[in-house]
Design an enzyme around this catalytic site. Structure first.
Site, PDB file in Angstrom:
ATOM      1  N   ILE A   1      58.558 -26.829  -2.584  1.00 42.46           N
ATOM      2  CA  ILE A   1      59.700 -26.333  -2.038  1.00 42.46           C
ATOM      3  C   ILE A   1      60.996 -26.103  -2.909  1.00 42.46           C
ATOM      4  CG2 ILE A   1      61.332 -25.698  -0.087  1.00 42.46           C
ATOM      5  CD1 ILE A   1      58.352 -25.273   0.600  1.00 42.46           C
ATOM      6  N   THR A   2      61.082 -27.185  -3.752  1.00 41.02           N
ATOM      7  CA  THR A   2      62.060 -27.493  -4.676  1.00 41.02           C
ATOM      8  C   THR A   2      62.395 -26.479  -5.641  1.00 41.02           C
ATOM      9  OG1 THR A   2      61.192 -29.825  -4.793  1.00 41.02           O
ATOM     10  CG2 THR A   2      62.893 -29.176  -6.406  1.00 41.02           C
ATOM     11  N   GLU A   3      63.724 -26.390  -5.657  1.00 42.30           N
ATOM     12  CA  GLU A   3      64.245 -25.435  -6.638  1.00 42.30           C
ATOM     13  C   GLU A   3      64.991 -26.133  -7.946  1.00 42.30           C
ATOM     14  OE1 GLU A   3      67.764 -23.054  -5.586  1.00 42.30           O
ATOM     15  OE2 GLU A   3      67.880 -24.143  -3.579  1.00 42.30           O
TER      16      GLU A   3
ATOM     17  N   TYR B   1      61.553 -13.518   6.195  1.00 45.52           N
ATOM     18  CA  TYR B   1      62.148 -13.581   7.386  1.00 45.52           C
ATOM     19  C   TYR B   1      62.298 -12.296   8.202  1.00 45.52           C
ATOM     20  CZ  TYR B   1      62.780 -18.125   5.165  1.00 45.52           C
ATOM     21  OH  TYR B   1      62.818 -19.277   4.126  1.00 45.52           O
TER      22      TYR B   1
ATOM     23  N   THR C   1      61.242 -39.072   3.441  1.00 46.95           N
ATOM     24  CA  THR C   1      62.447 -39.831   4.161  1.00 46.95           C
ATOM     25  C   THR C   1      63.866 -39.149   3.530  1.00 46.95           C
ATOM     26  OG1 THR C   1      62.322 -41.243   2.278  1.00 46.95           O
ATOM     27  CG2 THR C   1      61.166 -41.821   4.109  1.00 46.95           C
ATOM     28  N   GLY C   2      63.550 -38.199   2.600  1.00 53.32           N
ATOM     29  CA  GLY C   2      64.887 -37.481   2.312  1.00 53.32           C
ATOM     30  C   GLY C   2      65.439 -36.394   3.372  1.00 53.32           C
ATOM     31  N   ARG C   3      66.742 -35.830   3.022  1.00 51.92           N
ATOM     32  CA  ARG C   3      67.207 -35.150   4.293  1.00 51.92           C
ATOM     33  C   ARG C   3      66.340 -33.916   4.526  1.00 51.92           C
ATOM     34  NH1 ARG C   3      73.075 -32.400   2.971  1.00 51.92           N
ATOM     35  NH2 ARG C   3      71.484 -31.159   1.393  1.00 51.92           N
ATOM     36  N   GLU C   4      66.229 -32.946   3.489  1.00 51.16           N
ATOM     37  CA  GLU C   4      65.548 -31.758   3.436  1.00 51.16           C
ATOM     38  C   GLU C   4      64.016 -32.159   3.821  1.00 51.16           C
ATOM     39  OE1 GLU C   4      66.655 -28.765   3.335  1.00 51.16           O
ATOM     40  OE2 GLU C   4      68.741 -29.831   2.836  1.00 51.16           O
TER      41      GLU C   4
ATOM     42  N   GLU D   1      61.011  -8.194  -6.414  1.00 53.76           N
ATOM     43  CA  GLU D   1      62.186  -7.997  -6.868  1.00 53.76           C
ATOM     44  C   GLU D   1      62.303  -7.585  -8.210  1.00 53.76           C
ATOM     45  OE1 GLU D   1      63.832 -12.205  -4.791  1.00 53.76           O
ATOM     46  OE2 GLU D   1      63.152 -12.356  -7.041  1.00 53.76           O
TER      47      GLU D   1
ATOM     48  N   HIS E   1      67.465 -15.437  -8.000  1.00 53.36           N
ATOM     49  CA  HIS E   1      66.281 -16.240  -8.644  1.00 53.36           C
ATOM     50  C   HIS E   1      66.415 -16.070  -9.968  1.00 53.36           C
ATOM     51  CE1 HIS E   1      63.811 -15.486  -4.582  1.00 53.36           C
ATOM     52  NE2 HIS E   1      64.690 -16.695  -4.370  1.00 53.36           N
TER      53      HIS E   1
END
Length: 292
Positions: free
Chosen positions: A97-99, A160, A17-20, A210, A248
Site C-alpha cells: 500500500i505504501t506510496e 471506489y 502497530t503503526g497508525r495506518e 490514466e 500519481h
C-alpha cells in the site's frame, strides 16, 4: 470466483502497530478477513486488538501462523526491504500500500518478484478486495457486493466511485484490484486481465486507466488478441494540462499517445467501449452483461 485473494488467504500485516497499518488491519478484521499475524520489528510478543499476534520478523510469523499473503504499510524508505523479507519468507501474494517508493528500489523489487514467481500488487495502491471473501486493502468494503464484474484500476478513488455506482445498479463484483499509478509496479493491466479471463465467474471486466505511458494501449492489444470476456474502460485525465504530474508519479501527460483521448480512441479501435466519464461506466457494464 475471486482472483488473488479469497477465503483461503491468511493475511499478515507488515507495519500492524503503526497508525495506518493498525487502522486498516482493524477494518480487515471487521470485514471477516483472516488476519493471522502482524509484523513490527522490536514489538514481537504483543497482540493487536488482543487477538492477532505480532512478530519481529515475517519468517517467524509465517512459521507460526502459516500466513500466505502480506499487506505492507511500512514507510517508503523501508518498504522495498519489507517486500524482500516477505518473499524470502515464502509469501507469494503481496500488496504494498505504501506510496513514495523510489523508482530505483522498485527496479530491484521487480527483478526479484519475477525470479520468485510471486504476485505483487502496488506499490502506491489501494490493494485487493474480493467481496465477502477477503479484504487485503484500504478500500471501503461497505460499497462492495458479490457479483460477476472484475475491476482493475490505476486509480484508487475512481475504483471506489465506479464500484459504488455498479452496486447501486445491482451489479456485484468478483474482485477489485488497484494496481497503483507509479512508473514501476508489481502487476500491470495485462497480468490482472489474464487472471480475470481465467475466472469463470467474471463475466465482464472494468479497466480504469490514466494519462501517461502506454499501459492501456498494450492492454487493448492483449484484450483484442486473447480475451473473450467483455471489457469496459475509462481513462482519467481528459482535462489534464500537458507536462503536469496528476497525482500519481506515472500519470504525466507528454502529448501524443499518452493522453486520455488517444488512449480512449485506441481502446475503441479494438472494440472496447471507453466511457467519457466515470458515471458512464456502470451503464456500459450493464449493456455488456445484457448482451452476454
Amino acid at each position: 470466483m475471486a482472483i488473488i485473494v479469497d477465503e483461503s488467504s491468511k493475511v499478515l500485516v507488515q507495519g500492524i502497530t503503526g497508525r495506518e497499518g493498525g487502522f486498516h488491519a482493524g477494518r480487515m478484521l471487521e470485514s471477516g478477513t483472516r488476519v493471522v499475524a502482524g509484523v513490527t520489528p522490536g514489538k514481537g510478543g504483543q497482540k493487536f486488538r488482543d487477538e492477532v499476534p505480532v512478530f519481529n520478523t515475517v519468517a517467524a510469523a509465517v512459521e507460526e501462523t502459516g500466513a500466505n499473503t502480506s499487506v505492507i504499510f511500512v514507510p517508503a524508505p523501508f518498504a522495498a526491504d519489507a517486500i524482500f523479507e516477505a518473499l524470502d519468507a515464502g509469501i507469494r501474494t503481496i500488496c504494498c500500500i505504501t506510496e513514495g517508493l523510489p523508482v530505483h528500489d522498485m527496479m530491484r523489487v521487480a527483478n526479484y518478484i519475477s525470479e520468485n514467481e510471486a504476485t505483487l500488487i502496488g506499490p502506491n495502491c489501494p490493494g485487493v478486495l474480493s467481496p465477502e471473501k477477503a479484504n487485503v486493502s484500504i478500500m471501503p468494503r461497505e460499497i462492495f457486493t458479490p457479483g460477476n464484474v472484475g475491476i482493475v484500476s490505476r486509480s484508487g478513488t475512481l475504483t471506489y466511485q465506479i464500484v459504488n455506482e455498479l452496486t447501486q445498479r445491482g451489479i456485484g463484483q468478483t474482485t477489485a484490484v488497484g494496481i497503483g499509478g507509479d512508473p514501476i509496479i508489481g502487476s500491470d493491466f495485462i497480468q490482472i486481465l489474464k487472471k480475470f479471463e481465467a475466472d469463470p465467474e467474471t463475466e465482464c471486466v472494468v479497466m480504469v486507466g490514466e494519462i501517461g505511458g502506454d499501459a492501456e494501449q498494450r492492454a487493448a492489444e492483449y484484450i483484442r488478441r486473447e480475451m473473450q470476456t467483455p471489457v469496459v474502460a475509462y481513462i482519467a485525465g481528459f482535462t489534464a494540462p500537458e507536462g503536469k504530474t496528476m497525482g500519481h508519479a506515472g500519470a504525466i501527460v507528454s502529448g501524443g499517445e499518452s493522453t486520455a483521448q488517444a488512449k480512449s480512441e485506441a481502446l475503441r479501435r479494438v472494440g472496447i467501449p471507453a466511457a467519457e466519464n466515470p458515471s458512464q461506466v456502470a451503464e456500459l457494464v450493464a449493456d455488456a452483461l445484457s448482451r452476454g
